[in-house]
Scaffold this motif. Structure first.
Motif, PDB file in Angstrom:
ATOM      1  N   ARG A 268       0.737  -1.235  -0.032  1.00 47.81           N
ATOM      2  CA  ARG A 268       0.010  -0.051  -0.020  1.00 47.81           C
ATOM      3  C   ARG A 268       0.865   1.067   0.186  1.00 47.81           C
ATOM      4  O   ARG A 268       0.647   2.220  -0.823  1.00 47.81           O
ATOM      5  N   LYS A 269       1.989   1.376   0.905  1.00 49.61           N
ATOM      6  CA  LYS A 269       2.641   2.404   0.984  1.00 49.61           C
ATOM      7  C   LYS A 269       3.668   2.592  -0.323  1.00 49.61           C
ATOM      8  O   LYS A 269       3.681   3.837  -0.770  1.00 49.61           O
ATOM      9  N   ALA A 270       4.027   1.250  -0.855  1.00 42.54           N
ATOM     10  CA  ALA A 270       4.722   1.609  -2.027  1.00 42.54           C
ATOM     11  C   ALA A 270       3.786   2.191  -3.363  1.00 42.54           C
ATOM     12  O   ALA A 270       4.125   3.115  -4.031  1.00 42.54           O
ATOM     13  N   GLN A 271       2.706   1.731  -3.364  1.00 40.69           N
ATOM     14  CA  GLN A 271       1.720   2.022  -4.281  1.00 40.69           C
ATOM     15  C   GLN A 271       1.253   3.639  -4.031  1.00 40.69           C
ATOM     16  O   GLN A 271       1.376   4.208  -4.975  1.00 40.69           O
ATOM     17  N   TYR A 272       1.327   4.060  -3.126  1.00 39.60           N
ATOM     18  CA  TYR A 272       1.029   5.261  -2.423  1.00 39.60           C
ATOM     19  C   TYR A 272       2.120   6.293  -3.050  1.00 39.60           C
ATOM     20  O   TYR A 272       1.829   7.456  -3.632  1.00 39.60           O
ATOM     21  N   SER A 273       3.286   5.944  -2.756  1.00 40.06           N
ATOM     22  CA  SER A 273       4.393   6.727  -2.981  1.00 40.06           C
ATOM     23  C   SER A 273       4.755   6.774  -4.671  1.00 40.06           C
ATOM     24  O   SER A 273       4.964   7.631  -5.118  1.00 40.06           O
ATOM     25  N   LEU A 274       4.281   5.764  -5.351  1.00 44.34           N
ATOM     26  CA  LEU A 274       4.114   5.632  -6.909  1.00 44.34           C
ATOM     27  C   LEU A 274       3.194   6.623  -7.337  1.00 44.34           C
ATOM     28  O   LEU A 274       3.565   7.426  -8.454  1.00 44.34           O
ATOM     29  N   GLU A 275       2.059   6.647  -6.659  1.00 39.51           N
ATOM     30  CA  GLU A 275       0.989   7.819  -7.164  1.00 39.51           C
ATOM     31  C   GLU A 275       1.369   9.011  -6.951  1.00 39.51           C
ATOM     32  O   GLU A 275       1.262   9.755  -7.794  1.00 39.51           O
ATOM     33  N   LYS A 276       1.933   9.166  -5.709  1.00 36.87           N
ATOM     34  CA  LYS A 276       2.125  10.538  -5.378  1.00 36.87           C
ATOM     35  C   LYS A 276       3.193  11.039  -6.033  1.00 36.87           C
ATOM     36  O   LYS A 276       3.164  12.319  -6.379  1.00 36.87           O
ATOM     37  N   ALA A 278       4.814   9.868  -8.908  1.00 37.18           N
ATOM     38  CA  ALA A 278       4.562   9.585 -10.235  1.00 37.18           C
ATOM     39  C   ALA A 278       6.184   9.417 -11.018  1.00 37.18           C
ATOM     40  O   ALA A 278       6.440   9.930 -11.773  1.00 37.18           O
ATOM     41  N   HIS A 279       6.871   8.528 -10.500  1.00 40.64           N
ATOM     42  CA  HIS A 279       8.185   8.078 -10.886  1.00 40.64           C
ATOM     43  C   HIS A 279       8.081   6.437 -11.342  1.00 40.64           C
ATOM     44  O   HIS A 279       6.853   6.295 -11.783  1.00 40.64           O
ATOM     45  N   HIS A 280       9.055   6.043 -11.731  1.00 38.73           N
ATOM     46  CA  HIS A 280       9.226   4.719 -12.520  1.00 38.73           C
ATOM     47  C   HIS A 280       8.677   3.588 -11.725  1.00 38.73           C
ATOM     48  O   HIS A 280       8.104   2.679 -12.280  1.00 38.73           O
ATOM     49  N   LEU A 281       9.520   3.444 -10.640  1.00 38.88           N
ATOM     50  CA  LEU A 281       9.479   2.033  -9.766  1.00 38.88           C
ATOM     51  C   LEU A 281       9.882   2.256  -8.345  1.00 38.88           C
ATOM     52  O   LEU A 281      10.429   3.076  -8.130  1.00 38.88           O
ATOM     53  N   VAL A 282       9.066   1.639  -7.485  1.00 36.16           N
ATOM     54  CA  VAL A 282       9.223   1.580  -5.806  1.00 36.16           C
ATOM     55  C   VAL A 282       9.561   0.181  -5.925  1.00 36.16           C
ATOM     56  O   VAL A 282       8.720  -0.663  -6.371  1.00 36.16           O
ATOM     57  N   ILE A 283      10.724   0.063  -5.100  1.00 44.51           N
ATOM     58  CA  ILE A 283      10.985  -1.302  -4.588  1.00 44.51           C
ATOM     59  C   ILE A 283      10.722  -1.204  -3.125  1.00 44.51           C
ATOM     60  O   ILE A 283      11.308  -0.653  -2.481  1.00 44.51           O
ATOM     61  N   GLY A 284       9.832  -2.225  -2.774  1.00 43.81           N
ATOM     62  CA  GLY A 284       9.556  -2.201  -1.129  1.00 43.81           C
ATOM     63  C   GLY A 284      10.251  -3.684  -0.739  1.00 43.81           C
ATOM     64  O   GLY A 284      10.515  -4.493  -1.317  1.00 43.81           O
ATOM     65  N   ASN A 285      10.646  -3.262   0.662  1.00 46.84           N
ATOM     66  CA  ASN A 285      11.039  -4.213   1.261  1.00 46.84           C
ATOM     67  C   ASN A 285      10.822  -4.153   2.822  1.00 46.84           C
ATOM     68  O   ASN A 285      10.511  -3.010   3.278  1.00 46.84           O
ATOM     69  N   LEU A 286      10.794  -5.269   3.496  1.00 44.26           N
ATOM     70  CA  LEU A 286      10.522  -5.421   4.958  1.00 44.26           C
ATOM     71  C   LEU A 286      12.148  -5.516   5.641  1.00 44.26           C
ATOM     72  O   LEU A 286      12.780  -6.227   5.269  1.00 44.26           O
ATOM     73  N   LEU A 287      11.986  -4.705   6.815  1.00 41.67           N
ATOM     74  CA  LEU A 287      13.405  -4.751   7.480  1.00 41.67           C
ATOM     75  C   LEU A 287      13.791  -6.170   7.854  1.00 41.67           C
ATOM     76  O   LEU A 287      14.914  -6.579   7.532  1.00 41.67           O
ATOM     77  N   MET A 288      12.724  -7.181   8.111  1.00 45.63           N
ATOM     78  CA  MET A 288      13.269  -8.523   8.658  1.00 45.63           C
ATOM     79  C   MET A 288      13.682  -9.301   7.359  1.00 45.63           C
ATOM     80  O   MET A 288      14.273 -10.601   7.655  1.00 45.63           O
TER      81      MET A 288
END
Ligand code: 9Z3
Length: 341
Positions: A268-276, A278-288
């Motif tokens: 959700r946060k990655a999608q939000y960032s992409l929409e807000k 408007a760049h090309h790619l968000v790579i999401g990762n979890l700390l663990m």
């Protein structure tokens, strides 16, 4: 009714009020030469950011707030970008991991454990010969072809100044400029005009005599003692990803990272960032699980997970970055100029 400030006003306010690092001028000269040299031969250039930014509490800094990142993602990905033919500007947190030398630094073992004495000379131990030769050859090639420029930051403000100036220098590269923003960037900070000069005193007696340890702005210090407690009142760091996308690097390919700890938030946060932004790619990762899985979120491909087995212990493959660096580069190469608007 008061209107919120424009992105341009926020940008100029930040950079007027938070002075540049001393090394900015010389770094800009180095970066300009580096970019021009590679632009001339049509080579792609990637700016890899790596490591965590700090938030100093005092101008003469004794204490600071840090952001988690060893620099593994950035340093490892930089090696894969070099392997793929990119020239790499590696903007990293001072003393965090560096491409190539990361194999022998910050280890539980000392680098001396890779050596032995033979006939009064220092040589690499037999069991490390093959691996070290491979790394050394890659390192030597990157150096010989002048394909790696290493710059550093410590604080959030140093990072933002360097990012802005280097991004602007990369503009003439057009879509041959890639931004791979793996650094862990502070969301909150102490503005320069609310920072105390000297070390904050912990004992009440001394904090009173230290009472004029304010700042010339007359604004209340953001970090101060109240009674025996330390009270820190941080302000939000402006979201400069918007400025990078729209103003500093309008034609560049931009890959940002999103770090979360709660699995239900990540996509959700990655999608939000992409929409807000408007760049090309968000790579999401979890700390663990960041070493074994990442999720690519892009307009073209939606949500795509990349995973490597958790117990991967092969010597030549460092883990997920062998996929991430290459895939992010490939993603940028194939990206349409149209943004995720
Ligand atoms: C990352 O998510 C990086 O992958 C890690 C890498 C910091 C987890 P290590 O260096 O760790 O291998 O130890 N970077 C986070 C980038 C960041 O701060 N993103 C901002 C955010 O999440 C947006 S640009 O809000």
């Amino acid at each position: 009714m008061e209107h919120p400030p424009t992105a341009e006003a926020t940008e100029s306010h930040y950079f007027i009020n938070n002075p540049p690092p001393k090394s900015l001028k010389s770094n800009v000269t180095l970066a300009r030469e580096f970019i021009d040299r590679h632009a001339e031969i049509g080579r792609r250039v990637v700016l890899v950011t790596s490591g965590g930014t700090t938030v100093p509490l005092e101008t003469q800094t004794v204490r600071y707030i840090d952001n988690f990142s060893a620099g593994t993602r950035g340093a490892t990905s930089a090696e894969y970008f070099l392997q793929e033919g990119y020239a790499v500007i590696f903007l990293h947190r001072q003393f965090s991991l560096l491409p190539y030398s990361r194999h022998y630094s910050h280890n539980t073992r000392s680098f001396l454990d890779f050596m032995k004495e033979e006939n009064g000379r220092v040589v690499v131990d037999e069991q490390h010969q093959e691996e070290m030769l491979r790394v050394l050859r890659q390192y030597t090639e990157a150096k010989r072809e002048n394909k790696l420029l290493i710059l550093s930051f410590v604080t959030i403000t140093e990072y933002l100044w360097e990012l802005r100036e280097v991004a602007k220098l990369m503009q003439p590269l057009g879509p041959k400029a890639l931004f791979y923003l793996a650094a862990a960037v502070s969301d909150f900070f102490v503005p320069h005009d609310r920072m105390v000069e000297h070390k904050i005193q912990s004992s009440e007696e001394f904090s009173q005599t230290n009472g004029n340890n304010g700042n010339s702005s007359g604004k209340p210090p953001a970090a101060r003692t109240e009674g025996r407690s330390l009270v820190i009142d941080l302000e939000p760091v402006p979201k400069f990803l918007k400025q990078l996308v729209d103003g500093w690097a309008p034609e560049g390919m931009i890959v940002s990272f999103k770090l979360e700890t709660d699995p239900s938030m990540l996509v959700r946060k990655a999608q939000y960032s992409l929409e807000k932004y408007a760049h090309h790619l968000v790579i999401g990762n979890l700390l663990m699980t960041r070493k074994w899985e990442v999720v690519f979120v892009s307009t073209m491909e939606g949500e795509k997970w990349i995973r490597v087995p958790r117990n991967r212990r092969t010597k030549s493959i460092s883990g997920i970055e062998s996929w991430v660096g290459r895939a992010a580069g490939a993603n940028a190469d194939s990206a349409e100029p149209a943004r995720a608007e």
